[in-house]
Design an enzyme around this catalytic site. Structure first.
Site, short mmCIF file in Angstrom:
data_model
loop_
_atom_site.label_atom_id
_atom_site.label_comp_id
_atom_site.label_asym_id
_atom_site.label_seq_id
_atom_site.Cartn_x
_atom_site.Cartn_y
_atom_site.Cartn_z
CB THR A 199 -2.36 4.68 -5.05
OG1 THR A 199 -1.24 4.06 -5.68
CG2 THR A 199 -3.28 5.29 -6.09
NE ARG B 166 0.61 4.01 4.06
CZ ARG B 166 0.05 3.04 3.38
NH1 ARG B 166 -0.39 3.26 2.15
NH2 ARG B 166 -0.08 1.82 3.89
CD GLU C 245 -5.76 8.61 4.51
OE1 GLU C 245 -6.22 7.49 4.87
OE2 GLU C 245 -5.02 8.74 3.53
NE ARG D 229 14.72 -0.62 -1.70
CZ ARG D 229 15.11 -1.86 -1.53
NH1 ARG D 229 16.41 -2.15 -1.49
NH2 ARG D 229 14.23 -2.83 -1.40
N GLY E 254 8.36 -2.03 -6.09
CA GLY E 254 8.05 -3.22 -5.32
C GLY E 254 6.97 -4.02 -6.02
NE ARG E 255 4.68 -8.10 -2.08
CZ ARG E 255 5.46 -8.07 -1.00
NH1 ARG E 255 6.67 -8.60 -1.05
NH2 ARG E 255 5.05 -7.52 0.12
CB ILE E 256 1.83 -2.19 -5.50
CG1 ILE E 256 1.17 -2.95 -4.34
CG2 ILE E 256 0.80 -1.30 -6.18
CD1 ILE E 256 0.65 -2.06 -3.23
CG HIS F 243 -6.34 5.34 2.00
ND1 HIS F 243 -5.48 5.62 3.03
CD2 HIS F 243 -5.75 4.33 1.31
CE1 HIS F 243 -4.42 4.82 2.97
NE2 HIS F 243 -4.58 4.02 1.93
#
Length: 323
Positions: A234, A236, A265, A175, A153-155, A285
């Site tokens: 980084t 989940r 957390e 995917r 994705g974007r990150i 986090h």
């Protein structure tokens, strides 16, 4: 509106420029973390709009039932911590901007901070110097190695750009649509998930946590990794099968890990098995925790509150609640 901001650990929110957007509202900012239902209900009994900092506090049906005045939950990003169905039943609107404008550059930067820290064993050497010692290990050079990116994705795209600039071969598994995008961006795509785990020298997770991705990384996947490989998360913690990473590190495949996220957390009192492992870099986090990122996030969050008050809600997750 009576607005409550939860889990602002360092009392950062009132210092943001974006905080001015709440002028005219009655705002209470809480700096501690509280999850007990009755205690939270007592704290929030008069609140009309609830501001959440990512997924720090879970909002479930038993709590919602004790908050008769709550009309709006405003936050940013995904919402596995919110019972959307219960909100809809009670007429509580959930608004969440899903990073539509840009990726979280701060999380991409944090990913690279962890990769470099693990590869060069920076935390161990810093601790050794503070203890009066000198070099305590030999790190690894990243140039020429394979950077595996799971999810695209974007990150992930930002992480890939840095990897390519540093001379790593970027290899993607995701995917089908995401694999096609990675190829269009000029990156290699693994022939299979098995090859992806076996080939990567650094493997970084970049996926949203949804039902389809929960536990997507299995013990068998980790067992295929090189004993010299670094596993980075980084995104989940529940993307990894419960207990699988700890067990894999004990067997030496992968050889190292760097993690910023945990199943529960905050992690307090040093009570997490990964913290006892010398081959793991752990951070609390911090991926999105920068003042710059907070300005972006809370500007969106406060805009959502003001739009609701104006009768024109935006970024609505559960429009049925309006009925």
């Amino acid at each position: 509106m009576k607005v409550a901001v939860l889990d602002d650990y360092h009392n950062t929110v009132p210092t943001l420029t974006a905080f001015k957007k709440l002028a005219g509202h009655e705002v209470k900012v809480w700096n501690d973390h509280l999850q007990d239902t009755d205690a939270l209900a007592a704290r929030l009994k008069d609140v009309e709009a609830l501001v959440l900092i990512r997924e720090r506090t879970k909002i479930r049906a038993p709590l919602l039932e004790k908050l008769p005045k709550l009309k709006l939950i405003s936050q940013r990003s995904v919402y596995p911590h919110i019972d959307i169905e219960a909100c809809t039943r009670r007429g509580v609107l959930v608004c969440s901007n899903m990073h539509t404008g840009s990726p979280s550059y701060s999380t991409a930067e944090m990913t690279w901070a962890l990769i470099l820290a693990a590869a060069r064993e920076i935390p161990q050497n810093v601790a050794a110097m503070k203890a009066g010692k000198w070099q305590v290990g030999v790190g690894s050079t990243l140039r020429g190695k394979t950077l595996g990116i799971y999810g695209y994705g974007r990150i992930a795209g930002e992480v890939a750009k840095v990897g390519a600039a540093m001379g790593l071969r970027v290899l993607v598994w995701a995917r089908e649509a995401s694999r096609q995008k990675a190829q269009a961006d000029g990156y290699a795509v693994a022939a299979s998930k098995e090859e992806f785990f076996a080939t990567s020298d650094v493997l970084s997770l970049h996926m949203r946590l949804v039902d389809a991705t929960r536990g997507i990384v299995k013990a068998a996947d980790l067992a295929r990794m090189k004993p010299t490989a670094i596993f980075v998360n980084t995104s989940r913690a529940p993307l990894v099968e419960p207990g699988a990473l700890e067990a894999a590190l004990k067997t030496g495949r992968p050889g190292k890990a760097a993690v910023d996220v945990y199943d529960e957390e905050p992690v307090l009192g040093g009570k997490h098995p990964l913290l006892a492992m010398d081959n793991v870099v752990c951070t609390p986090h911090l991926g999105y925790v920068t003042r710059d990122e907070f300005e972006v996030q809370f500007s969106d969050i406060f805009d959502q509150i003001n739009a609701f008050v104006a009768g024109k809600p935006i970024n609505v997750v559960n429009p049925q609640a309006l009925k």
